[in-house]
Enzyme design. Structure first.
Site, PDB file in Angstrom:
ATOM      1  N   VAL A 152       0.837  -1.200   0.000  1.00 59.41           N
ATOM      2  CA  VAL A 152       0.000   0.000   0.000  1.00 59.41           C
ATOM      3  C   VAL A 152       0.872   1.251   0.000  1.00 59.41           C
ATOM      4  O   VAL A 152       0.576   2.233  -0.693  1.00 59.41           O
ATOM      5  CB  VAL A 152      -0.959   0.003   1.207  1.00 59.41           C
ATOM      6  CG1 VAL A 152      -1.825   1.264   1.209  1.00 59.41           C
ATOM      7  CG2 VAL A 152      -1.851  -1.234   1.178  1.00 59.41           C
ATOM      8  N   TYR A 153       1.952   1.218   0.747  1.00 63.43           N
ATOM      9  CA  TYR A 153       2.843   2.373   0.802  1.00 63.43           C
ATOM     10  C   TYR A 153       3.453   2.653  -0.566  1.00 63.43           C
ATOM     11  O   TYR A 153       3.438   3.789  -1.061  1.00 63.43           O
ATOM     12  CB  TYR A 153       3.941   2.137   1.837  1.00 63.43           C
ATOM     13  CG  TYR A 153       4.844   3.326   2.037  1.00 63.43           C
ATOM     14  CD1 TYR A 153       4.367   4.465   2.668  1.00 63.43           C
ATOM     15  CD2 TYR A 153       6.160   3.305   1.593  1.00 63.43           C
ATOM     16  CE1 TYR A 153       5.189   5.581   2.846  1.00 63.43           C
ATOM     17  CE2 TYR A 153       6.989   4.403   1.773  1.00 63.43           C
ATOM     18  CZ  TYR A 153       6.498   5.534   2.398  1.00 63.43           C
ATOM     19  OH  TYR A 153       7.306   6.628   2.558  1.00 63.43           O
ATOM     20  N   ALA A 154       3.984   1.613  -1.217  1.00 63.13           N
ATOM     21  CA  ALA A 154       4.577   1.799  -2.545  1.00 63.13           C
ATOM     22  C   ALA A 154       3.531   2.286  -3.533  1.00 63.13           C
ATOM     23  O   ALA A 154       3.801   3.166  -4.362  1.00 63.13           O
ATOM     24  CB  ALA A 154       5.196   0.487  -3.031  1.00 63.13           C
TER      25      ALA A 154
END
Length: 259
Positions: A152-154
């Protein structure tokens, strides 16, 4: 006309370094964060600068709406969308409220704040929008051995890259610049808040990241990668993106056809 910058996530790390540098360069500031004490401490330490503090949680709709209203109403010459959270873990293990917080802070907030600010910048014929992402935005093709898990961060950082590039094209010849700032590992509180010990990992200083970002604006860079010496690497990525985009056809690719 005085220079006015709004910086989110301004209480530490890259955001604070931006606020420090912009104050030194003569900007009036609107600094946004969740920690009232740190915001007020910054203002008290910069009595020679006009500083407005805004306590807002950009993981909430109310927080985003509060800051977006300021972006729309104030004659900003720079918007720095820096606020961030990480929540590194495999998607299946990422609690729903953490996933929602991450997407709100790194996707919803910068999108809505940029939307609110850009019309006024266009009307005034000047302005700069800096979206702080990271080199993890380019890590999607990495295999499962690459740590930490961060789907999700990427993905949220990749959104900032694509949005910034596309918006830059939309705003060509308006006097408004757009940059996505993509540092690697930076020496801030960011990782320690996630319980990650990065003490043995070489890290860039937040001040150097800001130096790169501001110089990158002068150079007209849309994607600023402070730690990438060979910009041909970035050019190759962008060329491959456009080649793939241009290589599409309304015909079904042969590999998907039945023998």
């Amino acid at each position: 006309m005085s220079k006015l910058a709004l910086v989110t996530g301004a209480t530490s790390g890259i955001g604070k370094a931006f606020a420090e540098r912009l104050a030194a360069d003569g900007h009036d500031l609107i600094i946004v964060g969740r920690n009232r004490e740190r915001l007020e401490e910054f203002a008290a330490d910069h009595t020679g600068t006009k500083v407005r503090t805004v306590v807002a949680d950009l993981s909430t709709d109310d927080g985003v709406d509060t800051v977006a209203e300021i972006c729309a109403d104030e004659p900003l010459t720079m918007l720095v969308n820096n606020a961030g959270v990480a929540h590194y873990m495999p998607l299946a293990e990422l609690p729903a409220h953490r996933a929602r917080e991450l997407v709100h802070v790194k996707v919803v907030a910068p999108t809505m704040l940029t939307r609110a600010a850009v019309a006024g910048m266009q009307e005034r014929g000047e302005g700069a929008i800096v979206n702080v992402a990271g080199m993890i935005a380019f890590s999607g093709p990495a295999d499962k051995s690459v740590m930490p898990r961060r789907a999700v961060y990427a993905g949220s950082l990749a959104h900032l890259v694509a949005m910034s590039q596309t918006l830059s094209a939309e705003l060509e010849d308006t006097g408004v610049q757009v940059q996505v700032l993509c540092p690697g590992v930076v020496a801030t509180e960011f990782h320690t808040r996630q319980g990650l010990d990065m003490s043995v990992v070489p890290r860039m200083s937040a001040e150097d990241v800001v130096t790169a970002g501001l110089r990158g604006l002068e150079l007209g860079e849309v994607v600023c990668a402070p730690g990438v010496e060979d910009t041909a690497l970035l050019d190759a990525v962008f060329k491959a993106d456009l080649d793939a985009f241009g290589g599409q056809s309304p015909e079904l690719a042969s590999r998907y056809r039945s023998n």
